[in-house]
Design a protein around this motif. Structure first.
Motif, PDB file in Angstrom:
ATOM      1  N   PRO A   1      34.727  29.209  43.728  1.00  0.00           N
ATOM      2  CA  PRO A   1      35.934  29.664  44.437  1.00  0.00           C
ATOM      3  C   PRO A   1      37.236  29.064  43.930  1.00  0.00           C
ATOM      4  O   PRO A   1      38.314  29.517  44.347  1.00  0.00           O
ATOM      5  N   ASN A   2      37.177  28.084  43.034  1.00  0.00           N
ATOM      6  CA  ASN A   2      38.413  27.508  42.508  1.00  0.00           C
ATOM      7  C   ASN A   2      39.177  28.489  41.630  1.00  0.00           C
ATOM      8  O   ASN A   2      40.409  28.440  41.578  1.00  0.00           O
ATOM      9  N   TRP A   3      38.458  29.395  40.912  1.00  0.00           N
ATOM     10  CA  TRP A   3      39.169  30.393  40.114  1.00  0.00           C
ATOM     11  C   TRP A   3      38.939  31.821  40.615  1.00  0.00           C
ATOM     12  O   TRP A   3      39.634  32.728  40.191  1.00  0.00           O
ATOM     13  N   GLU A   4      37.956  32.024  41.476  1.00  0.00           N
ATOM     14  CA  GLU A   4      37.771  33.329  42.114  1.00  0.00           C
ATOM     15  C   GLU A   4      38.244  33.207  43.557  1.00  0.00           C
ATOM     16  O   GLU A   4      37.498  32.801  44.445  1.00  0.00           O
ATOM     17  N   LYS A   5      39.508  33.543  43.796  1.00  0.00           N
ATOM     18  CA  LYS A   5      40.126  33.310  45.102  1.00  0.00           C
ATOM     19  C   LYS A   5      39.594  34.235  46.191  1.00  0.00           C
ATOM     20  O   LYS A   5      39.759  33.956  47.373  1.00  0.00           O
ATOM     21  N   ASN A   6      38.954  35.347  45.788  1.00  0.00           N
ATOM     22  CA  ASN A   6      38.423  36.264  46.789  1.00  0.00           C
ATOM     23  C   ASN A   6      37.051  35.839  47.310  1.00  0.00           C
ATOM     24  O   ASN A   6      36.446  36.555  48.106  1.00  0.00           O
TER      25      ASN A   6
ATOM     26  N   ASP B   1      34.514  32.802  49.073  1.00  0.00           N
ATOM     27  CA  ASP B   1      34.327  31.522  49.733  1.00  0.00           C
ATOM     28  C   ASP B   1      32.969  30.960  49.310  1.00  0.00           C
ATOM     29  O   ASP B   1      32.330  31.486  48.393  1.00  0.00           O
TER      30      ASP B   1
ATOM     31  N   GLU C   1      37.228  38.652  39.471  1.00  0.00           N
ATOM     32  CA  GLU C   1      38.602  38.898  39.054  1.00  0.00           C
ATOM     33  C   GLU C   1      38.904  38.297  37.687  1.00  0.00           C
ATOM     34  O   GLU C   1      39.763  38.789  36.971  1.00  0.00           O
ATOM     35  N   HIS C   2      38.205  37.234  37.348  1.00  0.00           N
ATOM     36  CA  HIS C   2      38.447  36.538  36.076  1.00  0.00           C
ATOM     37  C   HIS C   2      37.121  36.345  35.344  1.00  0.00           C
ATOM     38  O   HIS C   2      36.523  35.261  35.393  1.00  0.00           O
TER      39      HIS C   2
END
Length: 388
Positions: A304-309, A311, A334-335
């Motif tokens: 979740p540190n780089w995939e904000k969508n 939890d 997303e990334h």
């Protein structure tokens, strides 16, 4: 001589380590090269394709404009608009909203190749052109066996690490239990008895021929003594007492081709041993489930540190679906560039899950054998009690 022998020993140990690591590094390197070649091919083939406006796409745009014009301020009609717009977008093709150059960049193509030969297949990226589909089938035909070979090979290493650590843990546990059960007085008595028994044991080494001759020097000579026979026996004894010569080193120094053949045979033996350690693994399935849970939890805390969508729960679900190669595609990244650097985690995690599945398969086979033997015993006992 000592100074010259030490560098030679260092070189031989380095060569042994190199040829031992060579098969494993060969598999991993070939998989990396295969992924990069696939990324170059798919990025060129799918990224440079021409975007054509089809008749279905024009019809979709016309229906969308019509629904937008019919939109009013009435709440009931807005609910009908939501249903109509949902039905309309269900008929839409995701390819219409993709930019090929962005989706099929080098990193995007590399991510697609990883999803192909790992059999994950999220479904958000797929080839559109007919040549790209044919290339995808051909790529998967060779990439999936290569990936399973890497999994089996590295699974042997993990199986060895797990089995040795588990056995060391069991030994340590048994020593702790033995120290708790054994009191000080009883242990000291046992140690004394052992030392006495060891002190009574006397190892008598066999006499040499020279010692036998010296002991029999005062005796009368034997009738059938043959001096030549004794000399031959003494010479043979001297040969046996001399340090054993390394015949392989003599061969290597005289004929270097034999050394190459021996090295090649060692490498072939390393290839032949692939999968053997995995078959010998005997670790409780509960321990493997715990290892999988901890392994996925660590990634679920980092992702979740780089995939904000995402939890923690969503990331845990995503990692589990990925490592088990299910790959629904309901959770999108997303990334994907950052997740590509996480590819080593995926490979090791797939190996751990593969080992867990192998252990579960072995346990199921044992369970089926017990059930079949139990049913057979019941059948035989019923025939004995109730004979026809």
């Amino acid at each position: 001589m000592a100074t010259t022998s030490q560098p030679l020993r260092g070189k031989t140990t380095c060569k042994k380590i190199f040829w031992a690591v060579f098969p494993h590094a060969c598999f991993i390197l070939s998989l990396v090269i295969y992924a990069f070649l696939g990324a170059l091919m798919f990025s060129h083939m799918e990224g440079t394709r021409e975007v054509t406006v089809t008749e279905e796409y024009r019809t979709f745009l016309q229906n969308l404009v019509y629904l937008a014009r019919e939109l009013s301020d009435n709440v009931t009609e807005n609910e009908k608009f939501n249903d109509d717009i949902r039905k309309l977008f269900n008929t839409a093709d995701p390819v219409w909203f993709m930019n090929p150059e962005e989706r099929w960049s080098f990193f995007g193509s590399l991510f697609f190749c990883c999803t192909v030969f790992t059999t994950v297949g999220y479904g958000n990226t797929y080839p559109v052109t007919r040549s790209g589909k044919y290339l995808c089938m051909l790529y998967a035909l060779f990439g999936i066996p290569l990936m399973f070979l890497v999994l089996t090979d590295m699974g042997d290493i993990l199986a060895t690490v797990l089995s040795t650590s588990y056995n060391e843990f069991r030994k340590l546990q048994s020593k702790i239990l033995a120290s708790k059960l054994c009191s000080g007085s009883t242990c000291s008595k046992r140690n004394e008895l052992k030392s006495r028994a060891q002190s009574k044991i006397v190892i008598n080494e066999p006499l040499t021929i020279m010692e036998v001759l010296r002991s029999q020097s005062g005796m009368k000579p034997v009738k059938y003594r043959n001096v030549e026979l004794f000399e031959m026996l003494i010479a043979r004894e001297n040969e046996n007492t001399q340090p054993a010569r390394n015949k392989s080193m003599e061969r290597w120094s005289s004929c270097p081709e034999l050394a190459r053949e021996k090295t090649v045979s060692r490498v072939i033996e390393n290839f032949d041993k692939i999968g053997k350690e995995l078959e010998k693994l005997d670790v409780p399935i509960v321990l493997m489930v715990l290892v999988i849970f901890v392994y996925i939890s660590c990634a679920a805390a980092i992702l979740p540190n780089w995939e904000k969508n995402m939890d923690f729960q969503e990331a845990f679900y995503f990692c589990f679906i990925t490592l088990t190669t299910i790959g629904f595609g309901d959770t999108k990244l997303e990334h994907p560039k950052f997740f590509l650097f996480f590819s080593l985690y995926i490979i090791i995690g797939m190996e751990i899950v593969f080992i867990a599945f192998k252990l579960g398969q072995d346990r199921l086979i044992v369970l089926y054998k017990k059930v079949i033997s139990f049913c057979a015993e019941k059948n035989m006992s019923s025939k004995k009690i109730y004979p026809k």
